[in-house]
Scaffold this active site. Structure first.
Site, PDB file in Angstrom:
ATOM      1  CE  LYS A 158      -1.762   2.715   2.882  1.00 23.13           C
ATOM      2  NZ  LYS A 158      -1.680   3.903   2.004  1.00 23.13           N
ATOM      3  N   GLY A 161       7.206   5.289   7.911  1.00 20.63           N
ATOM      4  CA  GLY A 161       6.231   6.372   8.046  1.00 20.63           C
ATOM      5  C   GLY A 161       6.312   6.933   9.453  1.00 20.63           C
ATOM      6  CB  SER A 162       4.188   9.259  11.254  1.00 19.13           C
ATOM      7  OG  SER A 162       2.954   8.659  11.015  1.00 19.13           O
ATOM      8  CB  THR A 163       6.490   7.643  15.803  1.00 16.77           C
ATOM      9  OG1 THR A 163       7.785   7.951  15.280  1.00 16.77           O
ATOM     10  CG2 THR A 163       6.637   6.844  17.084  1.00 16.77           C
ATOM     11  N   GLY A 164       3.384   7.414  15.122  1.00 18.10           N
ATOM     12  CA  GLY A 164       2.025   7.142  15.592  1.00 18.10           C
ATOM     13  C   GLY A 164       1.384   5.988  14.834  1.00 18.10           C
ATOM     14  CB  VAL A 165       1.101   5.187  11.198  1.00 15.16           C
ATOM     15  CG1 VAL A 165       0.688   3.978  10.368  1.00 15.16           C
ATOM     16  CG2 VAL A 165       0.271   6.400  10.812  1.00 15.16           C
ATOM     17  CD  GLU A 191      14.205   1.646  10.103  1.00 20.68           C
ATOM     18  OE1 GLU A 191      14.519   2.636  10.787  1.00 20.68           O
ATOM     19  OE2 GLU A 191      14.592   0.495  10.372  1.00 20.68           O
ATOM     20  CB  CYS A 225      12.986  10.169   8.017  1.00 18.82           C
ATOM     21  SG  CYS A 225      14.095   9.319   6.910  1.00 18.82           S
ATOM     22  CD  GLU A 277       8.927  13.217  12.025  1.00 21.21           C
ATOM     23  OE1 GLU A 277       7.856  12.604  12.192  1.00 21.21           O
ATOM     24  OE2 GLU A 277       9.880  12.741  11.383  1.00 21.21           O
TER      25      GLU A 277
HETATM   26  P1  NAD Z   1       2.473   8.481   7.422  1.00 18.93           P
HETATM   27  O1  NAD Z   1       2.722   7.733   8.670  1.00 18.93           O
HETATM   28  O2  NAD Z   1       1.406   9.491   7.401  1.00 18.93           O
HETATM   29  O3  NAD Z   1       2.135   7.460   6.241  1.00 18.93           O
HETATM   30  C1  NAD Z   1       2.993   6.367   5.932  1.00 18.93           C
HETATM   31  C2  NAD Z   1       2.168   5.276   5.306  1.00 18.93           C
HETATM   32  O4  NAD Z   1       1.308   4.750   6.305  1.00 18.93           O
HETATM   33  C3  NAD Z   1       1.273   5.759   4.169  1.00 18.93           C
HETATM   34  O5  NAD Z   1       1.199   4.758   3.182  1.00 18.93           O
HETATM   35  C4  NAD Z   1      -0.070   5.920   4.856  1.00 18.93           C
HETATM   36  O6  NAD Z   1      -1.151   5.807   3.985  1.00 18.93           O
HETATM   37  C5  NAD Z   1      -0.029   4.760   5.826  1.00 18.93           C
HETATM   38  N1  NAD Z   1      -0.947   4.887   6.941  1.00 18.93           N
HETATM   39  C6  NAD Z   1      -1.414   6.002   7.531  1.00 18.93           C
HETATM   40  N2  NAD Z   1      -2.268   5.691   8.519  1.00 18.93           N
HETATM   41  C7  NAD Z   1      -2.337   4.346   8.548  1.00 18.93           C
HETATM   42  C8  NAD Z   1      -3.022   3.403   9.325  1.00 18.93           C
HETATM   43  N3  NAD Z   1      -3.852   3.753  10.292  1.00 18.93           N
HETATM   44  N4  NAD Z   1      -2.830   2.101   9.056  1.00 18.93           N
HETATM   45  C9  NAD Z   1      -1.986   1.706   8.100  1.00 18.93           C
HETATM   46  N5  NAD Z   1      -1.318   2.544   7.309  1.00 18.93           N
HETATM   47  C10 NAD Z   1      -1.477   3.836   7.537  1.00 18.93           C
HETATM   48  O7  NAD Z   1       3.883   9.112   6.986  1.00 18.93           O
HETATM   49  P2  NAD Z   1       4.220  10.025   5.737  1.00 18.93           P
HETATM   50  O8  NAD Z   1       3.644  11.383   5.953  1.00 18.93           O
HETATM   51  O9  NAD Z   1       3.931   9.341   4.447  1.00 18.93           O
HETATM   52  O10 NAD Z   1       5.795  10.099   5.873  1.00 18.93           O
HETATM   53  C11 NAD Z   1       6.422  10.920   6.801  1.00 18.93           C
HETATM   54  C12 NAD Z   1       6.836  10.151   8.027  1.00 18.93           C
HETATM   55  O11 NAD Z   1       7.650   9.057   7.649  1.00 18.93           O
HETATM   56  C13 NAD Z   1       7.686  10.992   8.964  1.00 18.93           C
HETATM   57  O12 NAD Z   1       7.323  10.720  10.290  1.00 18.93           O
HETATM   58  C14 NAD Z   1       9.100  10.508   8.677  1.00 18.93           C
HETATM   59  O13 NAD Z   1      10.012  10.726   9.724  1.00 18.93           O
HETATM   60  C15 NAD Z   1       8.865   9.065   8.402  1.00 18.93           C
HETATM   61  N6  NAD Z   1       9.942   8.491   7.605  1.00 18.93           N
HETATM   62  C16 NAD Z   1      10.861   7.741   8.263  1.00 18.93           C
HETATM   63  C17 NAD Z   1      11.925   7.193   7.561  1.00 18.93           C
HETATM   64  C18 NAD Z   1      12.961   6.354   8.271  1.00 18.93           C
HETATM   65  O14 NAD Z   1      13.742   5.708   7.598  1.00 18.93           O
HETATM   66  N7  NAD Z   1      12.987   6.358   9.584  1.00 18.93           N
HETATM   67  C19 NAD Z   1      12.036   7.415   6.188  1.00 18.93           C
HETATM   68  C20 NAD Z   1      11.052   8.188   5.556  1.00 18.93           C
HETATM   69  C21 NAD Z   1      10.007   8.722   6.280  1.00 18.93           C
END
Ligand code: NAD
Length: 561
Positions: free
Chosen positions: A211, A264-268, A292, A326, A424
Site C-alpha cells: 500500500k 512512516g510516522s511513529t504514531g501509525v 522505520e 526523515c 517532529e
Molecule cells: P504516514 O505515517 O502518514 O504514512 C505512511 C504510510 O502509512 C502511508 O502509506 C499511509 O497511507 C499509511 N498509513 C497512515 N495511517 C495508517 C493506518 N492507520 N494504518 C496503516 N497505514 C497507515 O507518513 P508520511 O507522511 O507518508 O511520511 C512521513 C513520516 O515518515 C515521517 O514521520 C518521517 O520521519 C517518516 N519516515 C521515516 C523514515 C525512516 O527511515 N525512519 C524514512 C522516511 C520517512
C-alpha cells in the site's frame, strides 16, 4: 542449472548532474512534457489483473494543485482480500524459483532504471512529490538502483552463510521466506523507499501486498510498471490503494499475515504494533514487525567548529526537499560565541535560494507535499511566532494559493524544550538553541534527552576530544551519526540507515540486517552413516575386545540432543 553462480558485485549508481545543455537535462525535460500530457488512469495491481473500481481520486502536483497528473482507482476490503489470495497463490512458484532467477529480475529492474526508465521515475517524482531534479535523481534513480543491486548481493551473502560440520554429517541452514505474505506500507517522501519496501522481502522469496501513500500513488504506479517490465511474475507484488485504516485492518486480520515492512510516522507504527498484538492469536506464526519511523534530527556544534561548514550543513540538511526527509536537521545546538557567524553565513545562503516549481531548474526549494502537511507545518511556525522564548530569524511565510509553499524557516529559541525543538515537524523548519559556550557537556545531555526520537544526528568540531565525548554521550541518540557532515544523505552499501527509540526497529534499510528479517531459518542435519546400536561406549563392560574397540572408533559418542 549445474553451476554455482554468484550475483554481480554491486556498485553505487553515479548521480547525474543535469547541467544546462547536458543530455540528461534534455531527456528529463522531454519526459516531463510526455508525463504531463499523458493523464494516467491508475488501477490496483492484483495478481494478473489491473483492477478498476470506478471510485476515483485525483493525483495532483503539490507545487501547482491545479495540475492533475492522472487519477487512481480506490480499493476497499474486498480488493485487499483478493490481493492476499493473489499473493498466497503466487508464493507457491515464487518461493521455489531458484535464487539466481529471482535475483536477475531485480538486477534487470535496476538496469532498466539506470537507463530509459530513469527519466520516467525521476519525472514522476518531480511532478508528484515536488522534488528538484537533483533530489529526484538521488532518490528515484540512484538510491533505488542501489537498493536493488545491493539487496540481491546481501541476499546471496545470507544464503552463503552456513554452519560448521563434524565428521560423518552435513549441516545446512536454509533461509526460508516467511510463512504467509508480507504487507509493505510506504511513505510519500522517497520513491526509493516505495520501491525498496516491497522488493526487499520479494528478493528473499516472499510475496507482498503493497500500500503506497495516497499522495504518491502516481509514482507507485510507475514503479509497478517498471517491475513488470523487468519480468516480475504476477502476484509477487500486489499494489492496493484505499483508506489506510480499512486496508491495514483487513490485512492484519488475515491468519496469513507474516510481517509488515513499514516506513512512516511513529504514531501509525504504534497503532500497527498494537493491532498486531491484539490479533496475535489469529496468526499462523509470529509476524515480523519492521518499522522505520519519525525523527528529530540534531546538529550539535562545538566551539571549535568551522562556522561556514556548519551553515552549509544546516541549509542543505534542514531545507533540501523542504525538510521532508526523515533525516532532516531540525534542531541545532550552537555555542553562543559561534552563532552570529553561523547565522550570517546561513542568511547569506538563504537569500540566494529560489522557491518554486521543480520544473524550473533554477529553484533549489519547492513545495511541501499536500494541504494537511502545509497546515500542520504552518501551525508550528505560527505557534513559534507566538512563543515568547522563540524568534523567527529567517523565512516564516507561507502561501498555498497555487501550491503548498512554505519558506525555509529558522527559529531561534532560548528554551531547548520549546515545541519546535522537540517535536517532529516534517517540513522546512529548523530551530536553533544558542547554548552557553562553556556548557558543551550539559548540552550533550540535552541533545540526548530532549526528544523521543533517535534517527540521525551530527557533531561539528575540530577538536578530536570533543568529537569522542559527543560520540560517547550520544551513543543512543542516533542510529546514523555523522562527524562534520550533515545528518542526511545516507548511501546504500555505505551508511546502512535506521534509528531506534521512537524512530523505529533499526533494521537498517539497505543492509543484510534488513534482508535477514524476511527469512525464517530452517536447520537441516544429515547423518551419513547413522548408528545402529543405541548403547553408548560408557555402557561397555570394563574389558573390551578388539572388535568392540573398533566399533567405538567408528561410532564416537552422540550428542545428547
Ligand atoms: P504516514 O505515517 O502518514 O504514512 C505512511 C504510510 O502509512 C502511508 O502509506 C499511509 O497511507 C499509511 N498509513 C497512515 N495511517 C495508517 C493506518 N492507520 N494504518 C496503516 N497505514 C497507515 O507518513 P508520511 O507522511 O507518508 O511520511 C512521513 C513520516 O515518515 C515521517 O514521520 C518521517 O520521519 C517518516 N519516515 C521515516 C523514515 C525512516 O527511515 N525512519 C524514512 C522516511 C520517512
Amino acid at each position: 542449472m549445474n553451476a554455482r553462480v554468484q550475483v554481480p558485485k554491486p556498485y553505487n549508481e553515479s548521480v547525474l548532474e543535469y547541467r544546462p545543455e547536458s543530455l540528461e537535462r534534455k531527456k528529463i525535460k522531454a519526459r516531463l512534457a510526455e508525463l504531463k500530457a499523458d493523464k494516467a488512469n491508475i488501477p490496483l495491481f492484483i495478481g494478473s489483473e489491473e483492477v478498476r473500481t470506478g471510485k476515483y481520486k485525483d493525483c495532483r502536483s503539490p507545487y501547482d494543485h491545479g495540475q492533475v497528473l492522472g487519477r487512481y482507482h480506490e480499493g476497499g476490503a474486498a480488493e485487499v482480500k483478493k490481493a492476499i489470495a493473489a499473493a498466497m497463490k503466487a508464493k507457491q512458484d515464487w518461493s521455489r524459483m531458484p535464487f539466481h532467477a529471482r535475483a536477475a529480475i531485480f538486477l534487470k529492474a535496476a538496469d532498466l532504471l539506470a537507463h530509459d526508465w530513469r527519466w520516467t521515475l525521476n519525472g514522476a517524482t518531480m511532478l508528484c512529490q515536488s522534488k528538484s531534479v537533483h533530489q529526484a535523481e538521488i532518490d528515484s534513480a540512484a538510491e533505488l538502483i542501489d537498493f536493488l543491486r545491493y539487496n540481491v548481493f546481501f541476499a546471496e551473502q545470507i544464503y552463503s552463510s552456513q554452519p560448521n560440520n563434524s565428521r560423518g554429517m552435513w549441516n545446512m541452514v536454509e533461509m526460508r521466506p516467511l510463512e504467509g505474505f508480507v504487507f509493505a506500507v510506504t511513505p510519500f517522501n522517497f520513491t526509493a523507499i516505495a520501491g525498496n519496501l516491497p522488493t526487499a522481502p520479494a528478493i528473499m522469496g516472499n510475496t507482498v501486498v503493497w500500500k503506497p501513500a495516497s499522495s504518491t500513488v502516481y509514482t507507485a504506479y510507475h514503479l509497478m510498471r517498471l517491475f513488470k517490465a523487468a519480468g516480475l511474475p504476477d502476484g509477487v507484488i500486489n499494489m492496493v490503494t484505499g483508506p489506510a485504516s480499512v486496508v491495514s485492518q483487513t490485512l492484519f486480520e488475515s491468519p496469513d499475515f507474516g510481517g509488515v515492512h513499514f516506513t512512516g510516522s511513529t504514531g501509525v507504527f504504534h497503532w500497527m504494533w498494537q493491532t498486531v498484538g491484539a490479533n496475535i492469536a489469529k496468526y499462523k506464526t509470529y509476524p515480523r514487525l519492521v518499522g522505520e519511523t519519525g525523527g528529530k534530527d540534531f546538529v550539535m556544534v562545538h566551539p571549535s567548529a568551522d562556522a561556514t561548514a556548519v551553515a552549509v550543513a544546516l541549509v542543505r540538511g534542514a531545507f533540501e526537499f523542504q525538510g521532508q526527509k526523515c533525516s532532516a536537521a531540525s534542531r541545532s545546538y550552537i555555542p553562543d560565541s559561534l552563532w552570529p557567524k553561523v547565522k550570517k553565513a546561513m542568511g547569506d545562503m538563504l537569500a540566494t535560494v529560489k522557491m518554486g516549481s521543480p520544473e524550473d531548474f533554477g529553484n533549489f526549494f519547492n513545495a511541501v507535499i499536500d494541504k494537511p502537511a502545509f497546515d500542520s507545518i504552518s501551525g508550528y511556525i505560527s505557534r513559534a511566532r507566538q512563543n515568547k522564548s522563540c524568534k523567527i530569524v529567517a523565512g516564516g511565510r507561507s502561501d498555498d494559493s497555487k501550491g503548498y509553499f512554505i519558506e525555509p524557516t529558522v527559529v531561534l529559541t532560548t528554551d531547548p524544550k520549546s515545541e519546535s525543538m522537540v517535536e517532529e515537524i516534517f517540513g522546512p523548519v529548523l530551530t536553533v538553541y544558542a547554548y552557553p559556550e562553556k556548557k558543551f557537556k550539559e548540552t550533550l545531555k540535552l541533545v540526548d534527552s530532549s526528544s523521543a526520537y533517535a534517527l540521525t544526528g551530527s557533531i561539528f568540531s575540530n577538536d578530536r576530544k570533543a568529537i569522542l565525548e559527543a560520540q560517547e554521550a550520544l551513543t543512543n541518540a542516533a542510529g546514523n551519526f555523522y562527524i562534520n557532515d550533515k545528518p542526511t544523505g545516507a548511501v546504500v552499501g555505505q551508511q546502512p540507515f535506521g534509528g531506534a527509540r521512537a524512530s523505529g526497529t533499526n533494521d537498517k534499510a539497505g543492509s543484510y540486517l534488513n534482508m535477514l528479517r524476511w527469512t525464517s531459518a530452517r536447520t537441516i542435519k544429515e547423518t551419513f552413516d547413522p548408528p545402529r546400536d543405541y548403547r553408548y561406549p560408557f555402557l561397555e563392560p570394563e574389558t573390551q575386545s578388539a572388535e568392540e574397540n573398533e566399533s567405538r572408533r567408528k561410532h564416537p559418542s552422540q550428542a545428547a540432543v
